[in-house]
Design a protein around this motif. Structure first.
Motif, PDB file in Angstrom:
ATOM      1  N   LYS B  90      -1.068  -3.301   7.052  1.00  0.00           N
ATOM      2  CA  LYS B  90      -0.036  -3.428   6.017  1.00  0.00           C
ATOM      3  C   LYS B  90      -0.047  -4.783   5.497  1.00  0.00           C
ATOM      4  O   LYS B  90       0.582  -5.636   6.166  1.00  0.00           O
ATOM      5  CB  LYS B  90       1.169  -2.501   6.412  1.00  0.00           C
ATOM      6  N   VAL B 113      -5.996   2.740   1.954  1.00  0.00           N
ATOM      7  CA  VAL B 113      -5.454   4.250   2.283  1.00  0.00           C
ATOM      8  C   VAL B 113      -4.254   4.387   1.913  1.00  0.00           C
ATOM      9  O   VAL B 113      -3.583   5.621   2.017  1.00  0.00           O
ATOM     10  CB  VAL B 113      -5.708   4.377   3.901  1.00  0.00           C
ATOM     11  N   ASP B 114      -3.244   3.469   1.575  1.00  0.00           N
ATOM     12  CA  ASP B 114      -1.937   3.514   0.996  1.00  0.00           C
ATOM     13  C   ASP B 114      -1.488   2.538   0.148  1.00  0.00           C
ATOM     14  O   ASP B 114      -1.894   1.070   0.249  1.00  0.00           O
ATOM     15  CB  ASP B 114      -1.020   3.705   2.105  1.00  0.00           C
ATOM     16  N   SER B 116       1.729   0.952  -2.074  1.00  0.00           N
ATOM     17  CA  SER B 116       3.053   0.776  -2.840  1.00  0.00           C
ATOM     18  C   SER B 116       3.210  -0.250  -3.580  1.00  0.00           C
ATOM     19  O   SER B 116       2.298  -0.982  -3.941  1.00  0.00           O
ATOM     20  CB  SER B 116       4.059   0.676  -1.707  1.00  0.00           C
TER      21      SER B 116
END
Lengths: 559, 162
Positions: B90, B113-114, B116
């Motif tokens: 992250k 994959v993510d 924000s």
């Protein structure tokens, strides 16, 4: 017909040929004890402490070679087995210990008398099981006995929740086990056996070192044949005592820390060590760098992990000692080592196993043991506690057969001797069984006197009473400037005669050297009751020779 | 020297404790360990990276073999293997650094994959060195969290461990 788990357990034990179970009841094993109440063919020996049960099962196993079985309740009962399981693990003794457990739905909830027995036992067992379903019970018992008794034997614990004991199902006992990860290896590699034979032929100064593995393999006859055929002298570890007759001219007795000086000199000068079923314990080798510095090593062991663990090996042979010795016997020829044997005999004459006969300070413990040996014709089963008593017994009770000398070797568990004697006497009712004890050790499981009395076992307990925790005191004398910190227990020892009588046993006190033999004779006349003989011995007698821990042979003290 | 072992075990409860307990008890340090079931549901496969000389490794291999539930111990040290670790990283991804992070991820054939408004989670597989390298490159952006698996290996070619 459906039967409950407790009955399945008992029926499975019968299928395994179990005749004796040493145990102590408790809450969660009530179903098992109910099944034992009217069982035929299995004798339950009620001990007075679970540690007594596991040592007795161990003594039974050592005296017979069969699997010893003990039974305890959950939590504290199971925890009380720990020292005994560890003892059996260190000495590779086949045991199956059955522990009760709280019901499966209460597991992991800190329930009453719950302990994580699977976790506690894991490092000290050959294998262990937690049975969560009655359908797995019979198979588990089958596997437990198989694992305990095959390969390198060891203790196996079955943890058995109480609801599994109450659940019912049709009983059927499996014929075979199927464990893809468990395949003991018995055959010696023929090529390695040839290599070993070649080394033996070449050797000028060979020594055989035999350990407990020879007892387990039942290879005493083959070992004796090999030694006599080749003329190679034999030293044994504590665990190997008796695999070669100690009155044979080729016997060097026990080696190591308190071994004979001549066996240690011989190993030091040897050009070949033939090690059979022994694991180079630090009490045998002392300082590894200086152990047998000139010797090539042939190591025969059923456990591949023992080979190369402590000492580098030239010819490793993994397998059953009996098979391998039979193979070796086909290749063996008399060795031309007369000069070597003469050299060893010189050491034997110069440094015999000896003690001062001056008994003005009190009875000599060595003399007590020699008298026991003489009066029993060297045929008694000897169990020992741990400490000086154990080493004097090992040195001065010359064993003539395997399974005769029963002692906690690897773990050195004080309190072992009395319960082990109970197990041995139950296994061998026609033998004379002596527990050679110290006044310290005997108090660690003294409660088992009640077990011995209630089963009318004529065990003789020879307490070598010096009022000290003698071996620790000896080390304090030699290495801690005689600062006898907390080892003098003489003033607070109980009166062992009154103690014996309180339990309903016979007690004899021996204070003078001339009383030793008559007292032992009186003890030998007890045929249905245990007898404590309290020998007040010379207080500061030491076990000699001695190589200090981690030391080399040049540090050996002879007297 | 580091060695990678594949240990095939019966898929029983507690078998991981037995293996890891043995390492601890005998004084061998596990550097990484990963475990899961195999194509055979009765068998689990552990991949264990351990540091030690040849004699120490020989001893631990034999000791593991003695466990009743261990079926096979395989040492990959001397052979050609495919080895992989997986990491999820992250990383802080402010507007001005987003492009650069995406480019690095691409170069390393990783995946985002993510997402924000302030972070990406990057999935990356590869050798230990490769994962160390991307971690190094992400550091200036600010790594919020990182999780890495132990190493898994398979021998190259047609031969199998079983």
């Amino acid at each position: 017909m459906k039967i409950n788990g407790a009955r399945i357990l008992i029926e499975s034990l019968r299928r395994e040929g179990v005749e004796v179970v040493f145990g102590y009841p408790g809450g969660v094993v009530l179903p098992i004890y109910d099944a034992l109440y009217d069982v035929e063919g299995i004798r339950h020996i009620l001990v007075r402490h679970e540690q007594g049960a596991v040592h007795a099962a161990d003594g039974y196993a050592r005296a017979t070679g069969r699997v010893g079985v003990c039974l305890a309740t959950s939590g504290p009962g199971a925890c009380n087995l720990v020292s005994g399981i560890a003892t059996a693990h260190m000495d590779s003794i086949p045991l199956v210990a059955i522990t009760g457990q709280v019901k499966t739905t209460a597991l992991g909830k800190d329930s009453f008398q719950e302990a994580d027995v699977t976790g506690i036992m894991m490092p000290i067992v050959k294998h262990n099981f937690l049975v969560k379903d009655v359908c797995d019970l019979a198979r588990t018992v089958k596997e437990a006995f198989h694992i305990a008794s095959t390969g390198r034997p060891g203790p196996v614990v079955i943890d058995l929740p109480t609801d599994v004991c109450s659940a019912t199902m049709e009983f059927s006992y499996p014929e075979k086990v199927n464990m893809p990860g468990y395949k003991p290896y018995y055959e010696g590699h023929p090529m390695q056996v040839k290599n070993a034979a070649r080394l033996i032929k070449k050797a000028k100064q060979p020594i055989i070192l035999a350990g407990g593995g020879v007892v387990t393999a039942g290879a005493s006859a083959e070992l004796t044949k090999l030694a006599r055929l080749t003329g190679i002298p034999v030293a044994t570890s504590l665990m190997g005592k008796g695999v070669f007759p100690e009155d044979d001219p080729l016997s060097l007795g026990m080696l190591g820390m308190h071994g004979t000086a001549y066996s240690n000199y011989a190993v030091h000068e040897a050009d070949l060590l033939i090690v059979i079923g022994a694991r180079f314990d630090d009490r045998v080798t002392g300082k590894l760098d200086t152990f047998a510095p000139h010797a090539a090593v042939i190591h025969i062991d059923i456990d591949p992990a023992e080979i190369g663990k402590s000492v580098a090996v030239d010819v490793p042979i993994v397998g059953d000692a009996r098979n391998i010795l039979q193979m070796l016997l086909k290749e063996a020829k008399p060795a031309e080592i007369t000069a070597w044997r003469e050299r060893i005999d010189d050491w034997r004459e110069q440094y015999p196993l000896n003690y001062s006969c001056d008994d003005t300070d009190g009875i000599k413990p060595q003399a007590v043991i020699e008298t026991i040996h003489r009066l029993t014709g060297g045929k008694a089963i000897i169990t020992t506690e741990v400490g000086q008593n154990q080493m004097w017994a090992a040195q001065f009770y010359k064993a003539s057969r395997p399974r005769q000398f029963i002692s906690s070797g690897g773990l050195g568990t004080m309190g072992y001797g009395l319960p082990a004697a109970i197990g041995a006497q139950i296994a061998c009712p026609n033998d004379i069984v002596f527990d050679i004890a110290g006044d310290g050790s005997i108090q660690m499981n003294i409660q088992e006197m009640a077990t011995a009395v209630s089963n009318k076992l004529p065990i003789k307990i020879a307490i070598l009473n010096n009022g000290y925790l003698g071996m620790v005191r000896q080390w304090q004398q030699l290495f801690y400037d005689r600062r006898y910190s907390h080892t003098d227990i003489g003033y607070t020892n109980p009166d062992f005669i009154k103690l014996a009588e309180a339990y309903g046993a016979v007690g004899i006190r021996v204070q003078a050297p001339e009383e030793v033999e008559p007292a032992l004779q009186r003890a030998l006349e007890c045929t249905d009751v245990p007898c404590i003989i309290d020998f007040i011995i010379a207080r500061e007698e030491n076990v000699m020779p001695m190589i200090p821990a981690g030391g080399s042979i040049d540090k050996m003290m002879i007297d | 020297m580091r060695h990678t072992l594949s240990v095939l075990v019966s898929n029983h409860p507690g078998v991981l404790t037995r293996v890891s307990g043995l390492f601890a008890r005998r004084g061998f340090n596990i550097e990484s360990l990963s475990v899961n079931s195999t194509e055979n549901p009765d068998i689990s496969r552990m991949t264990i990276v351990v540091d030690g000389d040849v004699a120490a490794l020989e001893q631990i291999r034999k000791q593991i073999y003695k466990l009743v539930e261990v079926i096979k111990v395989y040492d990959h040290t001397e052979e050609s293997v495919v080895e992989r670790e997986l990491a999820l990283i992250k990383v802080s991804a402010e507007t001005r650094s987003r492009n650069e992070i995406m480019q690095i991820t691409d170069i390393f054939r990783g995946k985002i994959v993510d997402v924000s408004d302030k972070t990406f989670v990057v999935e990356i597989t590869g050798s230990e060195g490769k994962i160390n390298a991307i971690e190094q490159l992400f550091r200036p952006f600010g790594i919020k969290e990182i999780v890495r698996t132990g190493k898994i290996v398979l021998a190259r070619g047609s031969k199998s461990t079983e």
